[in-house]
Design a protein around this motif. Structure first.
Motif, PDB file in Angstrom:
ATOM      1  N   TYR A   4      29.336  40.731  22.716  1.00 43.93           N
ATOM      2  CA  TYR A   4      28.506  40.706  23.715  1.00 43.93           C
ATOM      3  C   TYR A   4      28.826  41.303  24.996  1.00 43.93           C
ATOM      4  N   ASP A   5      30.136  41.048  25.458  1.00 37.21           N
ATOM      5  CA  ASP A   5      30.689  41.539  26.396  1.00 37.21           C
ATOM      6  C   ASP A   5      30.963  43.144  26.329  1.00 37.21           C
ATOM      7  N   ASP A   6      31.222  43.350  25.048  1.00 35.16           N
ATOM      8  CA  ASP A   6      31.369  44.937  24.760  1.00 35.16           C
ATOM      9  C   ASP A   6      29.942  45.550  24.901  1.00 35.16           C
ATOM     10  N   ASN A   7      29.055  45.078  24.618  1.00 26.20           N
ATOM     11  CA  ASN A   7      27.674  45.522  24.751  1.00 26.20           C
ATOM     12  C   ASN A   7      27.201  45.745  26.248  1.00 26.20           C
ATOM     13  N   ASP A   8      27.634  44.604  26.740  1.00 25.99           N
ATOM     14  CA  ASP A   8      27.342  44.588  28.148  1.00 25.99           C
ATOM     15  C   ASP A   8      28.159  45.613  29.082  1.00 25.99           C
ATOM     16  N   LYS A   9      29.264  45.831  28.720  1.00 22.87           N
ATOM     17  CA  LYS A   9      29.986  46.721  29.273  1.00 22.87           C
ATOM     18  C   LYS A   9      29.667  48.166  29.088  1.00 22.87           C
ATOM     19  N   LEU A 111      35.111  48.294  35.345  1.00 22.76           N
ATOM     20  CA  LEU A 111      34.081  47.411  34.770  1.00 22.76           C
ATOM     21  C   LEU A 111      34.674  46.689  33.862  1.00 22.76           C
ATOM     22  N   THR A 112      34.789  45.394  34.420  1.00 28.65           N
ATOM     23  CA  THR A 112      35.574  44.225  33.544  1.00 28.65           C
ATOM     24  C   THR A 112      34.532  43.263  33.541  1.00 28.65           C
ATOM     25  N   THR A 113      34.701  42.014  32.554  1.00 27.75           N
ATOM     26  CA  THR A 113      33.624  41.014  32.313  1.00 27.75           C
ATOM     27  C   THR A 113      33.296  40.454  33.815  1.00 27.75           C
ATOM     28  N   ASP A 114      34.388  40.170  34.786  1.00 28.56           N
ATOM     29  CA  ASP A 114      34.020  39.831  36.131  1.00 28.56           C
ATOM     30  C   ASP A 114      33.086  40.442  37.019  1.00 28.56           C
ATOM     31  N   GLU A 115      33.330  41.929  36.836  1.00 26.04           N
ATOM     32  CA  GLU A 115      32.404  42.789  37.600  1.00 26.04           C
ATOM     33  C   GLU A 115      30.986  42.907  37.145  1.00 26.04           C
ATOM     34  N   ILE A 116      30.832  42.688  35.687  1.00 22.66           N
ATOM     35  CA  ILE A 116      29.625  42.877  35.029  1.00 22.66           C
ATOM     36  C   ILE A 116      29.015  41.566  35.534  1.00 22.66           C
ATOM     37  N   ASN A 117      29.646  40.362  35.380  1.00 17.59           N
ATOM     38  CA  ASN A 117      28.878  39.279  35.728  1.00 17.59           C
ATOM     39  C   ASN A 117      28.483  39.405  37.240  1.00 17.59           C
ATOM     40  N   ARG A 118      29.149  39.940  38.217  1.00 23.02           N
ATOM     41  CA  ARG A 118      28.800  40.053  39.504  1.00 23.02           C
ATOM     42  C   ARG A 118      27.840  41.100  39.746  1.00 23.02           C
ATOM     43  N   ARG A 119      27.466  41.784  38.996  1.00 21.61           N
ATOM     44  CA  ARG A 119      26.727  43.106  39.026  1.00 21.61           C
ATOM     45  C   ARG A 119      27.242  44.246  39.814  1.00 21.61           C
ATOM     46  N   VAL A 120      28.396  44.511  39.404  1.00 21.68           N
ATOM     47  CA  VAL A 120      29.339  45.554  40.562  1.00 21.68           C
ATOM     48  C   VAL A 120      30.327  46.347  39.721  1.00 21.68           C
ATOM     49  N   PHE A 121      30.545  47.511  40.209  1.00 25.44           N
ATOM     50  CA  PHE A 121      31.494  48.374  39.628  1.00 25.44           C
ATOM     51  C   PHE A 121      32.231  48.810  40.762  1.00 25.44           C
ATOM     52  N   LEU A 126      41.494  59.489  44.290  1.00 27.98           N
ATOM     53  CA  LEU A 126      42.622  59.792  44.844  1.00 27.98           C
ATOM     54  C   LEU A 126      42.526  60.141  46.560  1.00 27.98           C
ATOM     55  N   GLU A 127      43.142  59.386  47.334  1.00 32.89           N
ATOM     56  CA  GLU A 127      42.833  59.777  48.601  1.00 32.89           C
ATOM     57  C   GLU A 127      44.250  59.542  49.481  1.00 32.89           C
ATOM     58  N   ASP A 128      44.647  60.662  50.030  1.00 33.58           N
ATOM     59  CA  ASP A 128      45.877  60.791  50.764  1.00 33.58           C
ATOM     60  C   ASP A 128      46.959  60.409  49.931  1.00 33.58           C
ATOM     61  N   GLY A 129      47.101  60.583  48.640  1.00 35.25           N
ATOM     62  CA  GLY A 129      48.257  60.302  47.747  1.00 35.25           C
ATOM     63  C   GLY A 129      48.143  58.837  47.283  1.00 35.25           C
ATOM     64  N   GLU A 130      47.198  58.027  47.435  1.00 32.68           N
ATOM     65  CA  GLU A 130      47.142  56.760  47.318  1.00 32.68           C
ATOM     66  C   GLU A 130      45.487  56.629  46.282  1.00 32.68           C
ATOM     67  N   VAL A 131      45.360  55.736  45.435  1.00 27.25           N
ATOM     68  CA  VAL A 131      44.163  55.449  44.806  1.00 27.25           C
ATOM     69  C   VAL A 131      43.562  54.308  45.650  1.00 27.25           C
ATOM     70  N   LYS A 132      42.410  54.819  45.841  1.00 25.26           N
ATOM     71  CA  LYS A 132      41.529  53.899  46.546  1.00 25.26           C
ATOM     72  C   LYS A 132      40.377  53.444  45.821  1.00 25.26           C
ATOM     73  N   LYS A 133      39.912  52.060  45.885  1.00 21.48           N
ATOM     74  CA  LYS A 133      39.127  51.428  45.019  1.00 21.48           C
ATOM     75  C   LYS A 133      37.773  51.193  46.011  1.00 21.48           C
ATOM     76  N   THR A 134      36.503  51.747  45.561  1.00 26.80           N
ATOM     77  CA  THR A 134      35.441  51.063  46.297  1.00 26.80           C
ATOM     78  C   THR A 134      34.471  50.380  45.517  1.00 26.80           C
ATOM     79  N   GLU A 135      33.973  49.398  45.807  1.00 24.74           N
ATOM     80  CA  GLU A 135      32.952  48.538  45.279  1.00 24.74           C
ATOM     81  C   GLU A 135      31.603  48.900  45.422  1.00 24.74           C
ATOM     82  N   HIS A 136      30.686  49.115  44.236  1.00 25.66           N
ATOM     83  CA  HIS A 136      29.109  49.205  44.498  1.00 25.66           C
ATOM     84  C   HIS A 136      28.535  48.320  43.497  1.00 25.66           C
ATOM     85  N   SER A 137      27.204  48.286  43.856  1.00 24.87           N
ATOM     86  CA  SER A 137      26.323  47.454  43.398  1.00 24.87           C
ATOM     87  C   SER A 137      25.821  48.053  42.122  1.00 24.87           C
ATOM     88  N   LEU A 138      25.708  47.309  40.691  1.00 21.34           N
ATOM     89  CA  LEU A 138      25.235  47.958  39.682  1.00 21.34           C
ATOM     90  C   LEU A 138      23.570  48.090  40.281  1.00 21.34           C
TER      91      LEU A 138
END
Length: 170
Positions: A4-9, A111-121, A126-138
């Protein structure tokens, strides 16, 4: 991880990829529309438009999508102060520009199970040599069509304003 989680992902990944494709296609269309709207406003002879595009827009080396949004905002503010949807149009275009940039410069999608449950991704870039992470709504995939329809309708209204303004100058 259950089936189920695989299908959801898989379904959520497809939503994100579809949203990315739709947004990138739409922004490209808006960018081209701005390439014609802005010179149309500034120039009185249609034959001058290619020269304006080649020199001022210079194959997008000078006039980025963000610059074009700014040009449009200034034209509307100074020449058409009666147009009351200027701030909303510019705000939506800026939001789309930022999201387009995030999608275009993404190095990975999270996309992990937690993100899927919260409806986010999460998008990683890569920005200025660092990996930046931004959250968005599904739910972005549900919100974008309404914003696109609004911008399309307002671009039609703006074109009419500009055409009427040109007629007054003759």
């Amino acid at each position: 991880m259950s089936s189920y989680d695989d299908n959801d992902k898989s379904e959520c990944t497809e939503i994100v990829n579809d949203t990315k494709r739709i947004l990138l296609d739409y922004v490209a269309k808006i960018d081209v529309s701005l390439d014609f709207m802005i010179p149309y406003y500034f120039l009185r002879r249609q034959t001058d438009i290619p020269l304006f595009q080649d020199s001022v827009f210079d194959n997008e080396r000078w006039a980025t999508f963000g610059n074009k949004i700014s040009f449009l905002g200034k034209i509307l503010k100074h020449r058409f102060p009666q147009y009351d949807k200027r701030k909303k149009v510019i705000s939506i275009l800026d939001e789309m520009r930022e999201l387009r940039n995030e999608f275009a410069h993404t190095i990975s999608l999270e996309l992990t199970t937690d993100e899927i449950n919260r409806r986010v991704f999460f998008l990683h870039k890569l920005e200025d040599g660092e990996v930046k992470k931004t959250e968005h709504s599904l739910d972005l995939s549900k919100e974008l069509p309404n914003k696109m329809d609004f911008v399309d309708q307002e671009f039609e209204n703006i074109r009419k304003l500009m055409a009427d303004d040109k007629l007054k100058d003759k």
